[in-house]
Each structure stands twice: as C-alpha cells, then as structure tokens.
Write an enzyme that holds these catalytic residues in place. Structure first.
Site, PDB file in Angstrom:
ATOM      1  N   LYS A  11      -3.942  21.035  -8.027  1.00  0.00           N
ATOM      2  CA  LYS A  11      -3.082  22.276  -9.130  1.00  0.00           C
ATOM      3  C   LYS A  11      -2.885  21.589 -10.204  1.00  0.00           C
ATOM      4  O   LYS A  11      -2.371  20.389 -10.003  1.00  0.00           O
ATOM      5  CB  LYS A  11      -2.115  23.154  -8.447  1.00  0.00           C
ATOM      6  CG  LYS A  11      -2.611  24.662  -7.782  1.00  0.00           C
ATOM      7  CD  LYS A  11      -1.862  25.487  -6.771  1.00  0.00           C
ATOM      8  CE  LYS A  11      -2.293  25.819  -5.981  1.00  0.00           C
ATOM      9  NZ  LYS A  11      -0.715  26.829  -5.228  1.00  0.00           N
ATOM     10  N   THR A  67     -10.565   1.957   4.827  1.00  0.00           N
ATOM     11  CA  THR A  67      -9.274   3.043   4.824  1.00  0.00           C
ATOM     12  C   THR A  67      -9.708   3.521   6.565  1.00  0.00           C
ATOM     13  O   THR A  67     -10.452   3.753   6.773  1.00  0.00           O
ATOM     14  CB  THR A  67      -8.562   3.017   4.349  1.00  0.00           C
ATOM     15  OG1 THR A  67      -9.242   4.438   3.836  1.00  0.00           O
ATOM     16  CG2 THR A  67      -8.695   2.347   2.804  1.00  0.00           C
ATOM     17  N   ASP A  82       9.899   7.651   0.021  1.00  0.00           N
ATOM     18  CA  ASP A  82       8.673   8.630  -1.300  1.00  0.00           C
ATOM     19  C   ASP A  82       8.343   7.358  -2.157  1.00  0.00           C
ATOM     20  O   ASP A  82       9.584   7.491  -3.470  1.00  0.00           O
ATOM     21  CB  ASP A  82       9.890  10.046  -1.794  1.00  0.00           C
ATOM     22  CG  ASP A  82       8.604  10.643  -2.154  1.00  0.00           C
ATOM     23  OD1 ASP A  82       7.937  10.199  -3.012  1.00  0.00           O
ATOM     24  OD2 ASP A  82       8.310  11.928  -1.886  1.00  0.00           O
ATOM     25  N   GLU A 119       1.017  -1.750  -0.054  1.00  0.00           N
ATOM     26  CA  GLU A 119       0.131  -0.386   0.028  1.00  0.00           C
ATOM     27  C   GLU A 119       0.790   1.369   0.070  1.00  0.00           C
ATOM     28  O   GLU A 119       1.431   1.413   1.417  1.00  0.00           O
ATOM     29  CB  GLU A 119      -0.661   0.036   1.608  1.00  0.00           C
ATOM     30  CG  GLU A 119      -1.472   1.203   1.307  1.00  0.00           C
ATOM     31  CD  GLU A 119      -2.631   0.918   2.294  1.00  0.00           C
ATOM     32  OE1 GLU A 119      -2.702   0.600   3.754  1.00  0.00           O
ATOM     33  OE2 GLU A 119      -3.494   2.480   2.225  1.00  0.00           O
ATOM     34  N   TYR A 141      -9.099   7.183   6.138  1.00  0.00           N
ATOM     35  CA  TYR A 141     -10.034   8.014   5.452  1.00  0.00           C
ATOM     36  C   TYR A 141     -11.659   7.758   5.572  1.00  0.00           C
ATOM     37  O   TYR A 141     -12.850   8.242   4.593  1.00  0.00           O
ATOM     38  CB  TYR A 141      -8.885   8.695   4.236  1.00  0.00           C
ATOM     39  CG  TYR A 141      -7.877   9.609   4.809  1.00  0.00           C
ATOM     40  CD1 TYR A 141      -6.903   9.156   6.034  1.00  0.00           C
ATOM     41  CD2 TYR A 141      -8.409  10.971   4.111  1.00  0.00           C
ATOM     42  CE1 TYR A 141      -5.931  10.208   5.856  1.00  0.00           C
ATOM     43  CE2 TYR A 141      -7.251  11.846   4.682  1.00  0.00           C
ATOM     44  CZ  TYR A 141      -6.416  11.442   6.100  1.00  0.00           C
ATOM     45  OH  TYR A 141      -5.239  12.341   6.451  1.00  0.00           O
ATOM     46  N   ASP A 149      -3.520  11.751  -1.571  1.00  0.00           N
ATOM     47  CA  ASP A 149      -3.321  13.274  -1.792  1.00  0.00           C
ATOM     48  C   ASP A 149      -3.749  13.657  -3.714  1.00  0.00           C
ATOM     49  O   ASP A 149      -3.406  13.308  -4.490  1.00  0.00           O
ATOM     50  CB  ASP A 149      -1.723  14.002  -1.372  1.00  0.00           C
ATOM     51  CG  ASP A 149      -2.087  13.678   0.396  1.00  0.00           C
ATOM     52  OD1 ASP A 149      -2.434  13.384   0.839  1.00  0.00           O
ATOM     53  OD2 ASP A 149      -0.657  13.288   0.775  1.00  0.00           O
TER      54      ASP A 149
END
Ligand code: SAM
Length: 211
Positions: free
Chosen positions: A121, A191, A95, A43, A193, A117
C-alpha cells in the site's frame, strides 16, 4: 525445544548466548566488543537465519549479525544454532527503524536485505526496508563504499527500490531481474524464502548498491 508463544520466546532470547545483550551500549565500540578485527556484516529481517548461518560457515573471517523484529521468528534461528554452533554469528532482536542507535558510521561493512516485506500500500511506503528513509539509516552505519545487497521476487518492490536508491544518491553497482539465470549467480547463498520462490518458478531480482 519448540517455543511458539512470544512470552516464552522472549525469555529464551533474553538468556541465549547468541543474542547480543545491551547492544546499544556497543555503538561506536563494536570492534572492541568483538576484539578480533574482523569486519561486521548484517542481515536485516533475517527470519529463521538460514542464509546467515550458511554465510557464517563459508566466511569465518566475518562477524555476521542477524537482525529480526519478531521473537517468535528469532527463536527458530536460535534453536538451529544449538544444533550447529558458530562463533562468528550473533543476533539482535530489534526493529531496523532504530538501527542507527546501535551502530556508528563506518562500523558495518555490508548489509543484506533478503525478501523484505513488500508493504504494497502506498501509505506504507516508508515501512519498506528499501525506502529512502531506511536507506538513509543504512548510510549512517555503513563504511565508505559499504554495500547493500538486496534480493526479492517481488518486481514491484524491486523497481521501487532501484528508484529509491537512485533518488537518494546511491550508485547501482549491478542489478538483475533473473539472478538464477545470470552471470551473478556464482557464490549466491539461497535464503529460506528464495528456495521457496525458486521452487515455484519465480524469478529472483538482485541489486547491489553503495553510497
Ligand atoms: N530474510 C529471510 C528470507 O529471505 O528467508 C526472511 C524473509 S521474511 C519475508 C521478512 C522478515 O523480515 C520477517 O522475519 C520479518 O519479521 C522481518 N522484518 C520485517 N520488518 C522488519 C524490521 N523493520 N526490522 C527487523 N526485521 C523485520
């Protein structure tokens, strides 16, 4: 233990048994590292690890590796592991941009992206974890027909991700704009979130793709 400052978190992580040490050295040798023939699923952006821990409990025959960029978030997952130890769960603080430095083609069976995320933009498109640049990195580590399973409540990010997948030559196995009222809900593990967004009445989108 509550570690809020990153300095303390980094030290805690460095000596934690669930953190894979010198992970880059295992590239191409993950099966030797685990030594039990179980497939590896990851994940990316696993946050505090709720989803991964439940998956690891449900599927003891799979090794789960949780990848998280921020130490301050990762320590929360490690603290939970102290309460309920599991031997098929592991963590990497990194990362995801550098993921192909850690795994060889074919070493990963499945990738979960949960509530990544959105980076709304236009100039940050490449940072989205479902951009074609990231999809190409995933393709360099997944086994043939290995799947990516992506969930989000962000419709804009979801539509972008579907387009990116098609443009980059991935096959869309399934997608839904409302997972919780769909035929695909069975077996779904929520999850952190997801629980929050479902409680707010948001619809959850899901797609499954393979290359
Ligand atoms: N997956 C969890 C969930 O659904 O509850 C957490 C979602 S949270 C919105 C996104 C997480 O992804 C954050 O913990 C963030 O630090 C992590 N993340 C974002 N970009 C990342 C990257 N490039 N590599 C690794 N982790 C990343």
């Amino acid at each position: 233990m509550r570690l809020r400052n990153v300095k303390g978190a980094r030290e805690y992580i460095a000596q934690n048994e669930y953190i894979i040490k010198n992970a880059e050295e295992h590239k191409g040798n993950w099966q030797d590292y685990f030594g039990d023939g179980k497939p590896i699923q990851i994940e990316i952006g696993m946050g505090k690890g709720k989803f991964l821990m439940e998956m690891a409990r449900l599927h003891p025959d799979i090794h789960y590796i949780g990848i998280e960029k921020f130490s301050s978030v990762l320590v929360r997952a490690l603290e939970k592991m102290e309460m309920e130890p599991l031997d098929n769960i592991h963590f990497l603080r990194m990362d995801a941009e550098y993921i192909s430095q850690y795994f060889e083609k074919g070493e990963v069976e499945q990738i979960y992206l949960n509530f990544s995320d959105p980076w709304p933009k236009e100039k940050h498109t490449k940072r989205r974890l479902t951009s074609r640049q990231f999809l190409s990195r995933y393709n360099s580590i997944l086994q043939d027909y290995g799947k990516i399973i992506f969930k989000t409540d962000n419709r804009g990010l979801f539509d972008f991700s579907l387009e990116e997948a098609k443009e980059a030559g991935w096959t869309v196995d399934l997608y839904t704009y409302d997972l919780h009222h769909s035929e695909y809900l069975e077996g779904n593990v929520m999850t952190e979130y997801e629980e929050k967004f479902v409680a707010q009445g948001n619809s959850i989108c899901e797609m499954v793709i393979h290359h």
